[in-house]
Design a protein around this motif. Sequence first.
Motif, PDB file in Angstrom:
ATOM      1  N   LEU A 100       1.210  69.991 101.989  1.00 45.50           N
ATOM      2  CA  LEU A 100       1.544  68.580 101.797  1.00 45.50           C
ATOM      3  C   LEU A 100       0.353  67.801 101.264  1.00 45.50           C
ATOM      4  CD1 LEU A 100       3.901  67.670 104.783  1.00 45.50           C
ATOM      5  CD2 LEU A 100       4.462  68.386 102.450  1.00 45.50           C
ATOM      6  N   GLY A 101      -0.645  68.526 100.746  1.00 38.39           N
ATOM      7  CA  GLY A 101      -1.739  67.880 100.049  1.00 38.39           C
ATOM      8  C   GLY A 101      -2.892  67.468 100.941  1.00 38.39           C
ATOM      9  N   ASN A 102      -3.846  66.775 100.342  1.00 39.32           N
ATOM     10  CA  ASN A 102      -5.070  66.358 101.027  1.00 39.32           C
ATOM     11  C   ASN A 102      -4.967  64.909 101.492  1.00 39.32           C
ATOM     12  OD1 ASN A 102      -6.770  68.798 100.535  1.00 39.32           O
ATOM     13  ND2 ASN A 102      -6.475  68.238  98.393  1.00 39.32           N
ATOM     14  N   ASP A 103      -5.305  64.686 102.744  1.00 37.65           N
ATOM     15  CA  ASP A 103      -5.368  63.340 103.326  1.00 37.65           C
ATOM     16  C   ASP A 103      -6.780  63.072 103.830  1.00 37.65           C
ATOM     17  OD1 ASP A 103      -2.626  63.049 103.043  1.00 37.65           O
ATOM     18  OD2 ASP A 103      -2.190  63.394 105.167  1.00 37.65           O
ATOM     19  N   PRO A 104      -7.202  61.796 103.857  1.00 36.25           N
ATOM     20  CA  PRO A 104      -8.415  61.476 104.616  1.00 36.25           C
ATOM     21  C   PRO A 104      -8.201  61.879 106.074  1.00 36.25           C
ATOM     22  CG  PRO A 104      -7.665  59.592 103.315  1.00 36.25           C
ATOM     23  CD  PRO A 104      -6.563  60.604 103.275  1.00 36.25           C
ATOM     24  N   SER A 105      -9.256  62.296 106.750  1.00 36.54           N
ATOM     25  CA  SER A 105      -9.120  62.698 108.157  1.00 36.54           C
ATOM     26  C   SER A 105      -8.905  61.517 109.083  1.00 36.54           C
ATOM     27  CB  SER A 105     -10.358  63.491 108.602  1.00 36.54           C
ATOM     28  OG  SER A 105     -11.534  62.724 108.380  1.00 36.54           O
TER      29      SER A 105
ATOM     30  N   PRO B  64      -0.916  48.047 103.397  1.00 33.67           N
ATOM     31  CA  PRO B  64      -2.054  47.153 103.627  1.00 33.67           C
ATOM     32  C   PRO B  64      -3.316  47.577 102.885  1.00 33.67           C
ATOM     33  CG  PRO B  64      -0.934  47.639 105.693  1.00 33.67           C
ATOM     34  CD  PRO B  64      -0.337  48.538 104.666  1.00 33.67           C
ATOM     35  N   HIS B  65      -3.577  48.883 102.828  1.00 36.93           N
ATOM     36  CA  HIS B  65      -4.776  49.383 102.157  1.00 36.93           C
ATOM     37  C   HIS B  65      -4.416  50.517 101.202  1.00 36.93           C
ATOM     38  CE1 HIS B  65      -7.226  46.995 104.895  1.00 36.93           C
ATOM     39  NE2 HIS B  65      -6.516  47.483 105.889  1.00 36.93           N
ATOM     40  N   GLY B  66      -3.300  50.378 100.524  1.00 42.05           N
ATOM     41  CA  GLY B  66      -2.840  51.436  99.641  1.00 42.05           C
ATOM     42  C   GLY B  66      -3.775  51.664  98.464  1.00 42.05           C
ATOM     43  N   VAL B  67      -3.906  52.914  98.081  1.00 42.11           N
ATOM     44  CA  VAL B  67      -4.723  53.292  96.927  1.00 42.11           C
ATOM     45  C   VAL B  67      -3.835  54.083  95.964  1.00 42.11           C
ATOM     46  CG1 VAL B  67      -6.766  54.495  96.107  1.00 42.11           C
ATOM     47  CG2 VAL B  67      -6.790  53.393  98.354  1.00 42.11           C
ATOM     48  N   ALA B  68      -3.757  53.637  94.728  1.00 43.45           N
ATOM     49  CA  ALA B  68      -2.863  54.263  93.743  1.00 43.45           C
ATOM     50  C   ALA B  68      -3.520  55.492  93.128  1.00 43.45           C
ATOM     51  CB  ALA B  68      -2.476  53.253  92.670  1.00 43.45           C
ATOM     52  N   TYR B  69      -3.683  56.545  93.931  1.00 44.43           N
ATOM     53  CA  TYR B  69      -4.344  57.752  93.446  1.00 44.43           C
ATOM     54  C   TYR B  69      -3.593  58.374  92.271  1.00 44.43           C
ATOM     55  CZ  TYR B  69      -7.307  57.756  97.649  1.00 44.43           C
ATOM     56  OH  TYR B  69      -8.207  57.430  98.619  1.00 44.43           O
ATOM     57  N   ALA B  70      -2.263  58.389  92.324  1.00 43.27           N
ATOM     58  CA  ALA B  70      -1.493  59.000  91.248  1.00 43.27           C
ATOM     59  C   ALA B  70      -1.692  58.250  89.934  1.00 43.27           C
ATOM     60  CB  ALA B  70      -0.005  59.048  91.608  1.00 43.27           C
ATOM     61  N   ARG B  71      -1.712  56.929  90.010  1.00 41.24           N
ATOM     62  CA  ARG B  71      -1.930  56.143  88.796  1.00 41.24           C
ATOM     63  C   ARG B  71      -3.328  56.390  88.253  1.00 41.24           C
ATOM     64  NH1 ARG B  71       1.401  54.175  85.161  1.00 41.24           N
ATOM     65  NH2 ARG B  71       2.715  53.194  86.737  1.00 41.24           N
ATOM     66  N   ARG B  72      -4.310  56.504  89.160  1.00 43.57           N
ATOM     67  CA  ARG B  72      -5.675  56.782  88.725  1.00 43.57           C
ATOM     68  C   ARG B  72      -5.770  58.138  88.030  1.00 43.57           C
ATOM     69  NH1 ARG B  72      -9.508  55.257  93.957  1.00 43.57           N
ATOM     70  NH2 ARG B  72      -9.109  52.998  94.015  1.00 43.57           N
TER      71      ARG B  72
ATOM     72  N   GLY C 283      -4.941  55.369 109.722  1.00 42.68           N
ATOM     73  CA  GLY C 283      -4.992  54.012 110.238  1.00 42.68           C
ATOM     74  C   GLY C 283      -5.652  53.086 109.237  1.00 42.68           C
ATOM     75  N   HIS C 284      -5.977  53.649 108.063  1.00 40.12           N
ATOM     76  CA  HIS C 284      -6.562  52.841 106.984  1.00 40.12           C
ATOM     77  C   HIS C 284      -5.712  53.042 105.734  1.00 40.12           C
ATOM     78  CE1 HIS C 284      -9.291  50.726 104.479  1.00 40.12           C
ATOM     79  NE2 HIS C 284      -9.734  51.792 103.839  1.00 40.12           N
ATOM     80  N   VAL C 285      -6.121  53.893 104.796  1.00 38.72           N
ATOM     81  CA  VAL C 285      -5.295  54.173 103.617  1.00 38.72           C
ATOM     82  C   VAL C 285      -4.034  54.929 104.034  1.00 38.72           C
ATOM     83  CG1 VAL C 285      -5.208  55.418 101.424  1.00 38.72           C
ATOM     84  CG2 VAL C 285      -7.252  54.117 102.036  1.00 38.72           C
ATOM     85  N   ALA C 286      -4.209  55.962 104.831  1.00 41.11           N
ATOM     86  CA  ALA C 286      -3.074  56.715 105.372  1.00 41.11           C
ATOM     87  C   ALA C 286      -2.729  56.170 106.754  1.00 41.11           C
ATOM     88  CB  ALA C 286      -3.427  58.202 105.471  1.00 41.11           C
ATOM     89  N   GLY C 287      -1.457  55.894 107.001  1.00 44.76           N
ATOM     90  CA  GLY C 287      -1.032  55.351 108.285  1.00 44.76           C
ATOM     91  C   GLY C 287      -0.915  56.425 109.355  1.00 44.76           C
ATOM     92  N   THR C 288      -0.916  55.982 110.613  1.00 45.95           N
ATOM     93  CA  THR C 288      -0.803  56.932 111.725  1.00 45.95           C
ATOM     94  C   THR C 288       0.543  57.658 111.705  1.00 45.95           C
ATOM     95  OG1 THR C 288      -0.016  55.154 113.184  1.00 45.95           O
ATOM     96  CG2 THR C 288      -2.385  55.596 113.174  1.00 45.95           C
ATOM     97  N   GLY C 289       1.567  57.010 111.160  1.00 47.90           N
ATOM     98  CA  GLY C 289       2.875  57.662 111.083  1.00 47.90           C
ATOM     99  C   GLY C 289       2.864  58.887 110.198  1.00 47.90           C
ATOM    100  N   LEU C 290       1.977  58.902 109.200  1.00 44.74           N
ATOM    101  CA  LEU C 290       1.893  60.064 108.312  1.00 44.74           C
ATOM    102  C   LEU C 290       1.397  61.285 109.078  1.00 44.74           C
ATOM    103  CD1 LEU C 290       2.240  61.051 105.400  1.00 44.74           C
ATOM    104  CD2 LEU C 290      -0.147  60.420 104.987  1.00 44.74           C
TER     105      LEU C 290
END
Length: 322
Positions: A208-213, A124-132, A216-223
Amino acid sequence: MNIEDRDGLRVAVAGTEEALAHDWRAAPPAADVVRVKRPDRARWPELERAGFVVKPGWVNWRAPLGASEEEYLAALPASERRNFRLGRRFAEEQDVEVVVRDGLTAHELDAFLTVYDAQIAAMPHGVAYARRQQEQLWERRAEHVAVYAHRGGTLVAGCLCLVRPAESVLQLRFAAAAPQERQARLQRALYLAAMRAARERRLAVMSLGNDPSLYGHVAGTGLFRFKARSGFTPTPSHLVDPGVGGDEADLFLGLRGLSDPSLLLAYSAPDPAAPLRLLVLTDDGAARAADAPGPDVTQYRADFLAGVALHPVRPAVGDRSR
């Protein structure tokens, strides 16, 4: 005050004095969140009393590799050990070839990014960080370890990891898998292969890298649940990766653009090194209308957390972000 669009989440950035002086709910900006960036630690209690939540902007998930795969898996819940083993069994039974590469090649990086782009497009709110960051990945290609899964010669999943020998860390940068492979837990088989490669290089920690804190937005709660159950612990990113993130104080004016519930890793004390606490954000208006309790917070408990609490979010009067 400035309004910033953060991948569909509208953030009103204010200074500490403005944040404390303004009645944000009575006269809300056209935003979902009011944010104070890098607030002075001495002002954290004032901001918390005003309804702000002080948190790291990003978190880095880390786990000791242990002496062997058996030692690592033994520390996990039984259900998660089973998930990792099912992922590896799926790869074996479906003739999926898992390979580890030193460095990145142009052909395999392009194939990985194709799978990655499709995965991001479905979010829903994916951000293509790898492509960037494709150019930066290529510039540092020799510093990476890549793990790929092929079926019939086609790349169906992969993860790109950065070797950080000075810190004895293998840090996962990006991971992606085709939809049917994600459901089959194949990504876990790739993570086990990456951990094995890290041990062979005498590295002590897997990240496992850096996530936003905020989940429920870019990163889902399941992550969040996956990383927590897989034996990893979140640390404010700027404590281990200077330049990534920093302290923030957020006041939520509603859940527009967020899932309900959403999860927020926040500080438990005016000390970034203290264990983090988890707030489960939910719309208190919706909960009251249904005359029902909020989400069950017990499903998010983890030993590394200072606590887990429900954090009802009351939509601002005349919310202009909608």
